[in-house]
Write a protein that holds these residues in place. Sequence first.
Motif, PDB file in Angstrom:
ATOM      1  N   ALA A   1       0.829  -1.209   0.000  1.00  0.00           N
ATOM      2  CA  ALA A   1       0.000   0.000   0.000  1.00  0.00           C
ATOM      3  C   ALA A   1       0.860   1.254   0.000  1.00  0.00           C
ATOM      4  CB  ALA A   1      -0.928  -0.004   1.215  1.00  0.00           C
ATOM      5  N   LEU A   2       2.011   1.190   0.650  1.00  0.00           N
ATOM      6  CA  LEU A   2       2.932   2.324   0.654  1.00  0.00           C
ATOM      7  C   LEU A   2       3.509   2.553  -0.738  1.00  0.00           C
ATOM      8  CD1 LEU A   2       4.473   4.436   2.381  1.00  0.00           C
ATOM      9  CD2 LEU A   2       6.242   2.690   2.714  1.00  0.00           C
ATOM     10  N   LEU A   3       3.835   1.478  -1.429  1.00  0.00           N
ATOM     11  CA  LEU A   3       4.357   1.586  -2.782  1.00  0.00           C
ATOM     12  C   LEU A   3       3.301   2.143  -3.736  1.00  0.00           C
ATOM     13  CD1 LEU A   3       6.238  -1.838  -2.854  1.00  0.00           C
ATOM     14  CD2 LEU A   3       7.268   0.433  -2.616  1.00  0.00           C
ATOM     15  N   GLU A   4       2.063   1.687  -3.567  1.00  0.00           N
ATOM     16  CA  GLU A   4       0.972   2.204  -4.395  1.00  0.00           C
ATOM     17  C   GLU A   4       0.703   3.670  -4.081  1.00  0.00           C
ATOM     18  OE1 GLU A   4      -1.961   2.892  -7.001  1.00  0.00           O
ATOM     19  OE2 GLU A   4      -0.591   1.164  -6.983  1.00  0.00           O
ATOM     20  N   SER A   5       0.819   4.052  -2.822  1.00  0.00           N
ATOM     21  CA  SER A   5       0.623   5.444  -2.431  1.00  0.00           C
ATOM     22  C   SER A   5       1.650   6.347  -3.092  1.00  0.00           C
ATOM     23  CB  SER A   5       0.708   5.586  -0.912  1.00  0.00           C
ATOM     24  OG  SER A   5       0.631   6.944  -0.523  1.00  0.00           O
ATOM     25  N   PHE A   6       2.904   5.889  -3.179  1.00  0.00           N
ATOM     26  CA  PHE A   6       3.916   6.672  -3.881  1.00  0.00           C
ATOM     27  C   PHE A   6       3.511   6.907  -5.333  1.00  0.00           C
ATOM     28  CE2 PHE A   6       7.308   6.015  -7.034  1.00  0.00           C
ATOM     29  CZ  PHE A   6       7.883   7.278  -6.980  1.00  0.00           C
TER      30      PHE A   6
ATOM     31  N   TRP B   1       2.373  10.758  -5.505  1.00  0.00           N
ATOM     32  CA  TRP B   1       3.553  11.517  -5.909  1.00  0.00           C
ATOM     33  C   TRP B   1       3.835  11.400  -7.402  1.00  0.00           C
ATOM     34  CZ3 TRP B   1       5.547  15.276  -3.257  1.00  0.00           C
ATOM     35  CH2 TRP B   1       5.542  15.262  -1.851  1.00  0.00           C
ATOM     36  N   LEU B   2       4.069  10.170  -7.862  1.00  0.00           N
ATOM     37  CA  LEU B   2       4.503  10.008  -9.246  1.00  0.00           C
ATOM     38  C   LEU B   2       3.456  10.518 -10.234  1.00  0.00           C
ATOM     39  CD1 LEU B   2       6.628   8.992 -11.200  1.00  0.00           C
ATOM     40  CD2 LEU B   2       5.647   6.699 -11.017  1.00  0.00           C
ATOM     41  N   MET B   3       2.186  10.244  -9.959  1.00  0.00           N
ATOM     42  CA  MET B   3       1.137  10.620 -10.895  1.00  0.00           C
ATOM     43  C   MET B   3       0.593  12.033 -10.658  1.00  0.00           C
ATOM     44  SD  MET B   3      -0.894   6.957 -11.068  1.00  0.00           S
ATOM     45  CE  MET B   3      -1.895   7.394 -12.491  1.00  0.00           C
ATOM     46  N   ARG B   4       1.155  12.746  -9.643  1.00  0.00           N
ATOM     47  CA  ARG B   4       0.649  14.092  -9.339  1.00  0.00           C
ATOM     48  C   ARG B   4       1.751  15.142  -9.243  1.00  0.00           C
ATOM     49  NH1 ARG B   4      -4.080  13.147  -4.730  1.00  0.00           N
ATOM     50  NH2 ARG B   4      -5.356  11.691  -5.946  1.00  0.00           N
TER      51      ARG B   4
END
Length: 279
Positions: A149-154, A158-161
């Motif tokens: 979930a932490l990896l998906e949150s990144f 972050w990456l997509m925004r």
Amino acid sequence: MPAPFRTRDGTALFHRDWPPQGPPQGASGPPVVFAASWSLPSDSWCYQMLALAEAGFRCVAYDRRGHGRSDDPGRGYDFDTLADDLAALLDHLDLRGATLVGFSMGCGEVLRYLTRHGAAGRVARAVLVGTTTPKLARAPDNPAGLDPALLESFRRDWLMRDFPGWIDANMEPFVSPETPAGLRHWVRDMALRSSLQALLECHRTLAAADFRAEARAIGVPVLLLHGERDITSPLDLTARPTAALLPDARLEIYEDAPHGLFLTHQARLNADLIAFARG
């Protein structure tokens, strides 16, 4: 500047090929091939390539698809295809007895190349710098891994925004307090030249990868170089278990070093690479 070469699916990849510069001038040295980290192109290896070329090595590096000056094909960001891209480079240049050097995600490409294509005379040894292997994500059989979930949150937050904002927020732990501002800006600029779509798919590949079984099948000597305070790829999650799985491995831990060893510990890293590549 070398013309891009084309991979098996037609993707054009930029590469640089520096001949030996040390005495005797122009002599043909053993090749060292560099695979960069997630988000960074071949430029990131320049300070290692300069040192090794001066020491008599032929130095080759390439931009992963979707990174730097290579094509942005929108596909092929799985480790099998990325390993095939590395194989295409070695075949294109007909390299023999090479030392493969991977950093971070590039370490997975090096290992997958060796298990998918074999050394076959082209590879004599490998170096894993700040490796992300053998498995990053938490799983029932990998309880110390990172929370998926932490990896998906990144990726989502972050990456997509705001990828530039993430770089700024994470630069400090990537380098050392004494790392000059110019080098920090250089890394930021390199990362921002990569395709966001490529970075998204490569991160998904990286987060899902599991090299635990294939690491046992690596048939060449491997040197692992890792920072003691690497928070991107924590030592006990990555380098130590990878070294334990590899049949012929040596782990060198850089005390008080972060993930960005190619910037913060240039002299030591270059010396270790030269000594190991000489066999």
